[in-house]
Design a protein around this motif. Structure first.
Motif, PDB file in Angstrom:
ATOM      1  N   THR A  12       6.079  -3.593   3.642  1.00 24.89           N
ATOM      2  CA  THR A  12       4.997  -3.862   3.203  1.00 24.89           C
ATOM      3  C   THR A  12       3.965  -4.580   3.518  1.00 24.89           C
ATOM      4  O   THR A  12       4.451  -5.876   3.635  1.00 24.89           O
ATOM      5  CB  THR A  12       4.927  -3.127   1.409  1.00 24.89           C
ATOM      6  OG1 THR A  12       4.623  -4.414   0.606  1.00 24.89           O
ATOM      7  CG2 THR A  12       5.890  -2.369   0.552  1.00 24.89           C
ATOM      8  N   ARG A  45       0.703  -7.352   1.391  1.00 24.79           N
ATOM      9  CA  ARG A  45       0.358  -7.735   0.430  1.00 24.79           C
ATOM     10  C   ARG A  45      -1.228  -8.977   0.979  1.00 24.79           C
ATOM     11  O   ARG A  45      -0.582  -9.596   1.138  1.00 24.79           O
ATOM     12  CB  ARG A  45       0.999  -7.376  -0.986  1.00 24.79           C
ATOM     13  CG  ARG A  45       0.057  -7.594  -2.035  1.00 24.79           C
ATOM     14  CD  ARG A  45       0.925  -7.158  -3.101  1.00 24.79           C
ATOM     15  NE  ARG A  45       0.367  -7.777  -4.397  1.00 24.79           N
ATOM     16  CZ  ARG A  45       1.016  -9.137  -4.984  1.00 24.79           C
ATOM     17  NH1 ARG A  45       1.881  -9.911  -5.129  1.00 24.79           N
ATOM     18  NH2 ARG A  45      -0.017  -9.717  -6.124  1.00 24.79           N
ATOM     19  N   ARG A  70       1.121   5.190   7.800  1.00 28.95           N
ATOM     20  CA  ARG A  70       0.746   3.940   6.680  1.00 28.95           C
ATOM     21  C   ARG A  70      -0.428   4.118   5.405  1.00 28.95           C
ATOM     22  O   ARG A  70      -0.537   5.424   5.856  1.00 28.95           O
ATOM     23  CB  ARG A  70      -0.254   3.654   7.423  1.00 28.95           C
ATOM     24  CG  ARG A  70      -1.098   1.792   6.823  1.00 28.95           C
ATOM     25  CD  ARG A  70      -1.762   0.898   8.064  1.00 28.95           C
ATOM     26  NE  ARG A  70      -3.348   2.101   7.419  1.00 28.95           N
ATOM     27  CZ  ARG A  70      -3.775   2.174   8.671  1.00 28.95           C
ATOM     28  NH1 ARG A  70      -3.262   1.913   9.797  1.00 28.95           N
ATOM     29  NH2 ARG A  70      -4.877   2.778   8.185  1.00 28.95           N
ATOM     30  N   TYR A 119       0.348   8.865  -0.530  1.00 26.93           N
ATOM     31  CA  TYR A 119       1.786   8.165  -1.669  1.00 26.93           C
ATOM     32  C   TYR A 119       2.988   9.306  -2.537  1.00 26.93           C
ATOM     33  O   TYR A 119       2.652   9.337  -3.124  1.00 26.93           O
ATOM     34  CB  TYR A 119       0.708   7.053  -2.250  1.00 26.93           C
ATOM     35  CG  TYR A 119       1.922   6.323  -3.925  1.00 26.93           C
ATOM     36  CD1 TYR A 119       2.492   4.581  -3.335  1.00 26.93           C
ATOM     37  CD2 TYR A 119       1.917   6.547  -4.911  1.00 26.93           C
ATOM     38  CE1 TYR A 119       3.056   4.644  -4.365  1.00 26.93           C
ATOM     39  CE2 TYR A 119       2.537   6.278  -5.945  1.00 26.93           C
ATOM     40  CZ  TYR A 119       3.102   5.315  -5.509  1.00 26.93           C
ATOM     41  OH  TYR A 119       3.347   4.387  -6.287  1.00 26.93           O
ATOM     42  N   ARG A 157      -2.289  -3.574  -0.520  1.00 26.02           N
ATOM     43  CA  ARG A 157      -0.847  -3.653  -0.651  1.00 26.02           C
ATOM     44  C   ARG A 157      -0.543  -1.750   0.783  1.00 26.02           C
ATOM     45  O   ARG A 157      -1.174  -0.693   0.589  1.00 26.02           O
ATOM     46  CB  ARG A 157      -0.119  -3.062  -1.299  1.00 26.02           C
ATOM     47  CG  ARG A 157       1.407  -3.512  -1.598  1.00 26.02           C
ATOM     48  CD  ARG A 157       1.975  -4.042  -2.925  1.00 26.02           C
ATOM     49  NE  ARG A 157       1.958  -2.627  -3.630  1.00 26.02           N
ATOM     50  CZ  ARG A 157       2.678  -2.498  -3.730  1.00 26.02           C
ATOM     51  NH1 ARG A 157       4.066  -2.668  -3.286  1.00 26.02           N
ATOM     52  NH2 ARG A 157       2.734  -1.242  -5.150  1.00 26.02           N
ATOM     53  N   LEU A 192       2.027  -0.165   2.696  1.00 26.44           N
ATOM     54  CA  LEU A 192       2.728   0.361   2.965  1.00 26.44           C
ATOM     55  C   LEU A 192       2.844   0.692   4.231  1.00 26.44           C
ATOM     56  O   LEU A 192       2.730   2.028   4.033  1.00 26.44           O
ATOM     57  CB  LEU A 192       3.746   1.541   1.582  1.00 26.44           C
ATOM     58  CG  LEU A 192       3.679   1.092   0.272  1.00 26.44           C
ATOM     59  CD1 LEU A 192       2.656  -0.165  -0.311  1.00 26.44           C
ATOM     60  CD2 LEU A 192       3.816   1.927  -0.772  1.00 26.44           C
TER      61      LEU A 192
END
Lengths: 860, 231
Positions: A66, A68, A91, A122, A215, A217
C-alpha cells in the motif's frame, strides 16, 4: 578389441551387481531416501507454510502493498499506476477522512471515520464481515452506507435508519463487524462509516483542502509477489517521496518479526537438512564402495581399467541415487498429502500444499547432485585400489616420493574443492536470498562454517580417542576384560572410529542445533504473542476523568487484570542539535515530524520494548529531561544517542537529550509512541490519558456501551478481532517451526543410526574370529555394546559442544536473539546419542551374531 | 616392441621388491632373473614367505616392482601406469587364484563373461563362456552365484574365466591350494587340458611337489632369491 567399455555394457554390469545384493542396496536406497525426503520435505513444507503465513499477513492489510498520501495523484503518479496495471498489478483506491454524522434520534452529531472504497475490488485479501453476511457491494449500492457496530451503540441508531453525512442523507444498510485492514487505516478517531467514492463526492466530503488521506492498495499477480515487491517498492518510493509505503511483510511488528525469524529458521533447517541428507548419502556410498574393494581389485586383475570401473560404479551410484531420490520424493508426497488433514485438527485453516513439478524436479536434481558430489571421493579412491590387494591386504608399499604422493592427492583435493563449491552453490540456491551476491555470501559462510566444524570435530575426536586410549592403559584404571576389548575395538585398523565419530557428531550437532534454535524461537514467540495483551483501548481521557475512568474499569468484572492508564501530550519537534526542522531538512515520510506528534513519559520501559542503542534511565533528574526514540523515528530523523532535541509542548520549550533508541512490538495505540520522555519532563504540559485493558471479545460491546453511557467523550477502540488474527498467525508460525524441526530431527536420528550401521560389514570378520576363538554370543554382544556406547557418548559430547557454539552464533547473527544455555537438552543429546549408537549398532550387528563362523570363513 | 615367435613369453631381469611395514622395510624379492619360453609350463615353488606369490603378482602387473625389468611377450611392463597394465592384462593374461576371487554378486556365467566385457569384446564371447563352462562341467550351473557353488566348482568357474579371452599367458596362484585331493586333481587336469588346447604359457605358484612334478620346469625360491631352476 575396443578400447572403451560401451555404456550399455557398463550399465549391464552395474545393474547385475545391484540386482544380486538387493537387501544391501535397499539400505543404501533408504539412506538416500531419508536424505532426499528431509531435504524436499523441509523445503516443501516451509514453502507451503510461508505461502500460508504470508496469505494471513496479507489479510491484515488487505493487499500486498500500500501507499498512503495526503494529496490526489499527479499525472506522473497516475502514469506509474497505469504501467503497474500493464504488468498485472491490480489496484484499488481508498479515501479516508473524518466527518460528522447526525440522525434525528441523536442529541449531538458524532465524529466518524469515513472510508470510501471500491466495493467490487476491496479488500484484495481477507473479507469484510457484516452482521447479516451480505456482500459489501450489495450494501453500498444506491444511497446507503455501512457502519461499525459501535456507532449503533453511541448514536442510538439501528440498521435501516436514515442518517445525514456531510450534505447528504444515507440509509444504514449494513453493520460491519470485521474489517481486515483496520490496523492499517488512519487514526481510529471514531466509529467507522464505509461508503462508495461517488457517494463520498456527493456528500461533499472531497472538497479541496479537506483533510483526507488516500490509500492505494496493490495486489501482485499470483506467485510473483516475492519477486515484484522490491522493484515495485522502489518505483513507488521514487514517485511518492512523501508517501508512506508498506508491504505485507510489515503488516504488524509481531508478524514481521515472527515471519522474518521463521523464514530464516526454515532456510537454515533446509540447509541443515541438505547437509545431513548428503551426509547420509555420502556415508551410504562410502560404506557401499568399501565393501566392493575386493570386487574392484578382481576386476582390475582381470584387465579392468580404473576409468571403466569408475564408470560402472558411477552408474551404480546414480541408479541408487535415483532410486533413493524417487523413494524420498514418494515419501514426501505421501506426507505432504496427509499433512493438511493432520493440521486441520489443530487449525481451521489448512496450508495449500501445491504440488508443483518444479519443486519435485528440484528435489530430485538436488539429490542427484549431492550424491554425485559426495560419491566423488570414494569413487576416486577406486583409482588407488591396487589389484595386488587380492594377495596382500594389510601392507603398504614403500612410501612413494613426495612428488608421487602429491600426484595421488591432486584428485581428492580437486574433489574436495568441487564438493565445497557444490555445497556452497546448493546452499545459495536453498537460502532464497534476495540477490545473487547475498546468496553467494551465505553459501560461502555456510561451507566455511562446515569445514571449520569438520576440522574441529576431527581434531577433537583425535584428541578424545587418544585420551581414552592413554587412560585405558593406566594401570590404576585396569578395566574389566570386556570393557578393555570394547575400547580396543575403537583402535582396530580399518575401524575408522574417527570418521564415524565425525559423522555422528555432525549429526548430533545439527539435530541439537535445530532443537535449541526452535526452542529459543518458540519461547521468544510465546513471550511476544498477544495472550494477555490489551485488546480494548479508551482514548482521549482528560485529567479530570482519569481517576473516574480508572475506578470504572477496576470495578468492571469483564475487564481482566489491571487497566494501564498512560499519559500522552502533543509535542512539536523544533531543533535537533541546534538544527531547525523544516521542509528543506526533512524529506519523504520524515515530513510527518513537521506536525505535532504524540509524546509520552514513563519511568519504566514500555512493555514489549527492547533497547537497541543506549540505555533506559534509572532515577533521572526531573530538571534535565531525557528522551528515548522509537527506532523508526530515529531512522527517519537520523537521531542518535547523545543528540540534543528541542520541543515545543503547549507553548513551552523543552530540551531533552536522546539517551536510548528502542523498538516496540505492542499494538497499543499511543503506547507505541515515537518519543518517550523521562518522568517529570512533561510535568507542566497539559496531558491526555489513554487506558489499555483486556476483555473477552464477547463482552466488549457491553463494555463499549457502558463506557459511552458514563463517558460520552471517550472513544473506545476494539482491537480484539485484529489481535485474534495476529495470534493465529503467530500460532501458525510456532506450529510450522515445531513440525519442521521434528521432521529434521527425525531425519537426523535415522542418519545417525545409519552411520553406525554402516560399519556392519567390517564387524562380520571380527565376530567370526571371536567366535572361533570361543567367545559366546553374550560376550561378543557386550564387547560391541561397550564400543557403541563409547562412540555414542563421545560423539554426543562433541556434538553438544558444537551445537551450543553454533546456536549461539546463529541466534546472534541470523535470528537476532539471545541464547540461554540449558543443561537438559544437552544431557538428553549425549545420553540419546549413546542410546541411538547402541540400538543402531545392535540392529546392524544382530544378524551377524547369529552367523555360523564357517559360513563366513568359507565365503572369504 | 613387436612380439616375435622367437622371443620368450616372459623375460625377468634383476627384479627387486620391498615393502614397508609400520616398523621396518622387508625385501621380498632380491634380484631375480629368468626367461620363460612360449608354451612352457613353469612351476614356482618355495616355502611360505619365499616371495613366490609376490613374484606372480609382479609378473601379472598387479603391483609395481621396486626395481628391475619384466617383459611380457616382448613388452616392458615395469613403469607402466595402472591403466596400461590393466589393458595389458586384458590382452595377454589370464589369472587363477588360490581363493577363486569370483565376484560374489555375479552368476557363474556373468563371472566368466566379465573379462570380455571389460575388454569391450562382446558378440561371440557369450557362446564361448557357455562352451568353457560346459568344458569344465558346469553347463547346468551357469546361473548359480558363487556362494551356491562348492570350492571346486568355484575354481572351475575361475578357470573358464581365465581362458575366456584366449590369453597367451596364464598365471595360477596355488590353484588347488584350497581344494581337497579329488577336486584338486579335477581342477588341475582341466587346467592342463585347457592349457594344451589353447597353447598358453603357464606360470603356476605351488608348494605341492606332486603338482610341480607335472610341470615342464620348476623354479625353487627361498628368501626372495632363486635357489634352483630345473627343467
Amino acid at each position: 578389441m575396443s578400447n572403451s567399455i560401451p555404456l550399455k555394457t557398463a550399465l549391464r554390469i552395474a545393474w547385475r551387481e545391484s540386482r544380486a545384493s538387493a537387501a544391501k542396496f535397499a539400505f543404501v536406497i533408504l539412506a538416500v531416501a531419508v536424505g532426499v525426503g528431509s531435504l524436499t520435505g523441509v523445503r516443501g513444507f516451509s514453502r507451503a507454510f510461508r505461502t500460508m503465513l504470508l496469505q494471513d499477513a496479507r489479510t491484515l492489510m488487505a493487499a500486498d502493498m500500500t501507499v498512503r498520501v495526503f494529496e490526489l495523484p499527479t499525472p506522473e503518479q497516475q502514469q506509474l499506476f497505469d504501467s503497474f496495471a500493464s504488468r498485472g498489478i491490480d489496484r484499488t483506491w481508498i479515501t479516508e477522512t473524518v466527518s460528522m454524522l447526525s440522525a434525528p434520534s441523536m442529541t449531538a452529531p458524532l465524529l466518524v471515520a469515513v472510508k470510501a472504497v471500491e466495493p467490487a475490488k476491496y479488500p484484495f485479501y481477507g473479507e469484510i464481515k457484516t452482521l447479516d453476511n451480505r456482500p459489501l457491494s450489495e450494501m453500498l449500492a444506491g444511497a446507503s452506507i455501512a457502519v461499525s457496530d459501535d456507532l449503533l451503540v453511541r448514536g442510538g441508531v439501528k440498521q435501516g435508519d436514515r442518517v445525514k453525512l456531510g450534505g447528504e442523507e444515507f440509509v444504514i444498510a449494513g453493520v460491519l463487524t470485521y474489517e481486515p485492514d483496520r490496523m492499517s487505516g488512519s487514526v481510529n478517531v471514531g466509529p467507522r462509516v464505509m461508503i462508495t467514492r461517488p457517494n463520498l463526492e456527493k456528500a461533499g466530503l472531497l472538497q479541496p483542502g479537506s483533510r483526507s488521506s488516500q490509500r492505494f492498495l496493490f495486489r501482485f499477480p499470483p506467485l510473483k509477489a516475492d519477486a515484484m515487491i522490491q522493484s515495485t517498492r522502489g518505483e513507488l518510493t521514487k514517485a511518492f517521496p512523501d508517501g508512506v509505503i508498506a508491504d505485507y511483510r510489515q503488516t504488524h511488528p509481531l508478524i514481521t518479526r515472527g515471519l522474518d525469524n521463521a523464514t530464516n529458521f526454515l532456510s537454515l533447517v533446509s540447509l541443515i537438512a541438505l547437509v545431513v541428507g548428503s551426509l547420509g548419502v555420502a556415508m551410504a556410498m562410502q560404506s557401499h564402495l568399501q565393501q566392493k574393494l575386493d570386487s574392484i581389485a578382481i576386476m582390475k586383475s582381470l584387465g579392468g581399467r580404473s576409468s571403466q570401473i569408475l564408470r560402472i560404479y558411477l552408474l551404480q551410484a546414480m541408479m541408487l541415487a535415483m532410486a533413493g531420490g524417487a523413494a524420498g520424493l514418494a515419501v514426501g508426497v505421501i506426507v505432504q498429502k496427509a499433512f493438511p488433514l493432520l493440521i486441520a485438527r489443530f487449525f481451521p485453516v489448512a496450508p495449500v500444499v501445491e504440488f508443483a513439478w518444479m519443486s519435485i524436479l528440484e528435489g530430485f536434481g538436488l539429490s542427484i547432485l549431492s550424491t554425485l558430489l559426495f560419491v566423488l571421493p570414494p569413487l576416486l579412491s577406486i583409482r588407488q585400489i591396487r589389484p595386488i590387494l587380492i594377495f596382500r591386504r594389510d601392507m603398504e608399499g614403500v612410501p612413494a616420493p613426495l612428488k608421487e604422493r602429491w600426484k595421488q592427492w591432486r584428485a581428492p583435493i580437486a574433489a574436495g574443492l568441487l564438493i565445497c563449491f557444490g555445497v556452497a552453490g546448493m546452499a545459495s540456491f536453498l537460502i532464497d536470498a534476495p540477490n545473487l551476491q547475498i546468496a553467494a555470501r551465505i553459501g560461502g559462510w555456510f561451507v566455511g562454517g562446515l569445514i571449520g566444524a569438520l576440522l574441529l570435530l576431527l581434531g577433537l575426536s583425535w584428541l578424545l580417542l587418544r585420551g581414552l586410549r592413554k587412560l585405558s592403559r593406566v594401570a590404576v584404571l585396569r578395566l574389566p576384560t570386556l570393557a578393555r576389548h570394547g575400547l580396543a575395538n575403537l583402535y582396530r585398523p580399518g575401524n575408522h572410529a574417527e570418521a564415524v565419530l565425525v559423522a555422528f557428531s555432525l549429526g548430533v550437532m545439527f539435530t541439537l542445533t535445530i532443537y535449541l534454535l526452535q526452542h529459543s524461537l518458540l519461547s521468544q514467540i510465546a513471550a511476544s504473542a498477544p495472550p494477555g495483551m490489551p485488546n480494548v483501548f479508551l482514548i482521549n481521557i482528560t485529567s479530570t476523568d482519569r481517576e473516574d475512568v480508572n475506578a470504572f474499569l477496576k470495578a468492571r468484572k469483564d475487564v481482566e487484570g489491571n487497566p494501564e492508564v498512560i499519559a500522552t501530550a502533543a509535542g512539536h519537534l523544533k531543533l535537533i542539535d541546534g538544527r531547525a526542522m523544516n521542509e528543506t531538512t526533512l524529506k519523504g515520510p520524515a515530513r510527518r515530524f513537521l506536525r505535532a506528534r504524540t509524546i509520552t513519559w514513563s519511568r519504566e520501559m514500555p512493555p514489549q520494548s527492547e533497547i537497541l542503542h543506549g540505555a533506559w534511565w534509572k532515577n533521572p533528574d526531573p530538571k534535565t529531561p531525557l528522551v528515548s526514540v522509537l527506532d523508526d523515528a530515529a531512522k527517519a530523523l537520523d537521531l542518535r544517542v547523545g543528540a540534543g532535541t528541542e520541543w515545543e509542548v503547549s507553548g513551552k520549550r523543552i530540551s531533552a537529550r536522546v539517551v536510548a533508541v528502542h523498538r516496540n512490538e505492542s499494538v497499543r495505540p499511543g503506547s507505541n509512541a515515537e518519543f518517550v520522555f523521562s518522568p517529570g519532563a512533561l510535568d507542566s504540559a497539559p496531558v491526555l490519558y489513554f487506558a489499555a485493558v483486556r476483555a473477552a471479545p464477547a463482552h466488549i460491546p457491553v463494555l463499549q456501551k457502558a463506557s459511552f453511557e458514563k463517558f460520552p467523550a471517550i472513544t473506545v477502540i476494539n482491537l480484539a478481532d485484529v489481535l485474534d488474527r495476529v495470534q493465529e498467525v503467530i500460532d501458525q508460525v510456532a506450529l510450522v517451526v515445531r513440525f519442521i524441526s521434528a521432521f529434521a530431527i527425525l531425519a537426523g536420528v535415522i542418519i545417525l543410526a545409519s552411520s553406525i550401521a554402516g560399519s556392519r560389514l567390517r564387524r562380520v570378520r571380527e565376530v567370526v574370529i571371536l567366535k572361533t576363538l570361543g567367545a559366546t554370543r553374550a560376550k561378543v554382544a557386550a564387547i560391541f555394546s561397550v564400543e557403541f556406547c563409547i562412540l555414542g557418548l563421545v560423539a554426543g559430547v562433541m556434538g553438544s559442544l558444537l551445537a551450543v557454539a553454533f546456536t549461539n552464533v546463529l541466534m546472534a547473527r541470523v535470528l537476532d536473539a539471545e541464547f540461554r544455555f540449558e543443561w537438559a537438552p544437552n544431557f538428553v543429546a549425549v545420553a540419546g546419542s549413546a542410546l541411538i549408537a547402541i540400538l543402531a549398532g545392535w540392529m546392524a550387528s544382530f544378524r551377524i551374531l547369529g552367523q555360523k563362523p564357517l559360513e563366513i570363513l568359507r565365503g572369504e | 616392441m613387436a612380439s616375435t615367435e622367437t622371443q620368450p613369453a616372459i623375460c625377468v631381469r634383476d627384479l627387486h621388491k620391498s615393502i614397508a611395514t609400520a616398523t621396518h622395510t622387508v625385501d621380498i624379492l632380491r634380484g631375480l632373473s629368468f626367461d620363460v619360453p612360449r608354451g612352457q609350463f613353469v612351476a614356482i615353488m618355495g616355502a611360505s614367505g619365499s616371495g613366490k606369490s609376490t613374484l606372480l603378482g609382479l609378473l601379472a602387473g598387479l603391483d609395481n616392482a621396486s626395481s628391475g625389468s619384466i617383459q611380457l611377450d616382448g613388452e616392458e611392463i615395469t613403469g607402466l601406469d595402472e591403466d596400461s597394465l590393466a589393458r595389458l592384462r586384458a590382452r595377454k593374461l589370464g589369472f587363477v587364484f588360490q581363493s577363486y576371487q569370483l565376484i560374489p554378486t555375479l552368476t557363474a556365467e556373468e563371472n566368466v563373461l566379465l573379462p570380455a566385457e571389460l575388454a569391450g569384446v562382446n558378440g561371440a564371447s557369450a557362446e564361448r563362456a557357455r562352451a568353457l563352462l560346459e568344458n569344465v562341467g558346469l553347463a547346468e550351473r551357469c546361473d548359480h552365484y558363487p556362494v551356491q557353488l562348492s570350492g571346486g566348482e568355484q575354481q572351475r568357474v575361475a578357470l573358464a574365466r581365465a581362458f575366456v579371452l584366449k590369453p597367451p599367458i596364464l598365471m595360477a596362484d596355488e590353484p588347488t591350494g584350497n581344494l581337497d585331493t579329488a577336486n584338486g586333481s579335477v581342477v588341475l587336469d582341466l587346467l592342463l587340458t585347457l592349457n594344451k588346447q589353447e597353447g598358453t604359457t603357464l606360470v603356476m605358484v605351488t608348494h605341492d611337489p606332486a603338482l610341480a612334478a607335472r610341470a615342464d620346469r620348476r623354479i625353487m625360491m627361498r628368501d626372495g632369491v632363486i635357489i634352483a631352476d630345473e627343467q
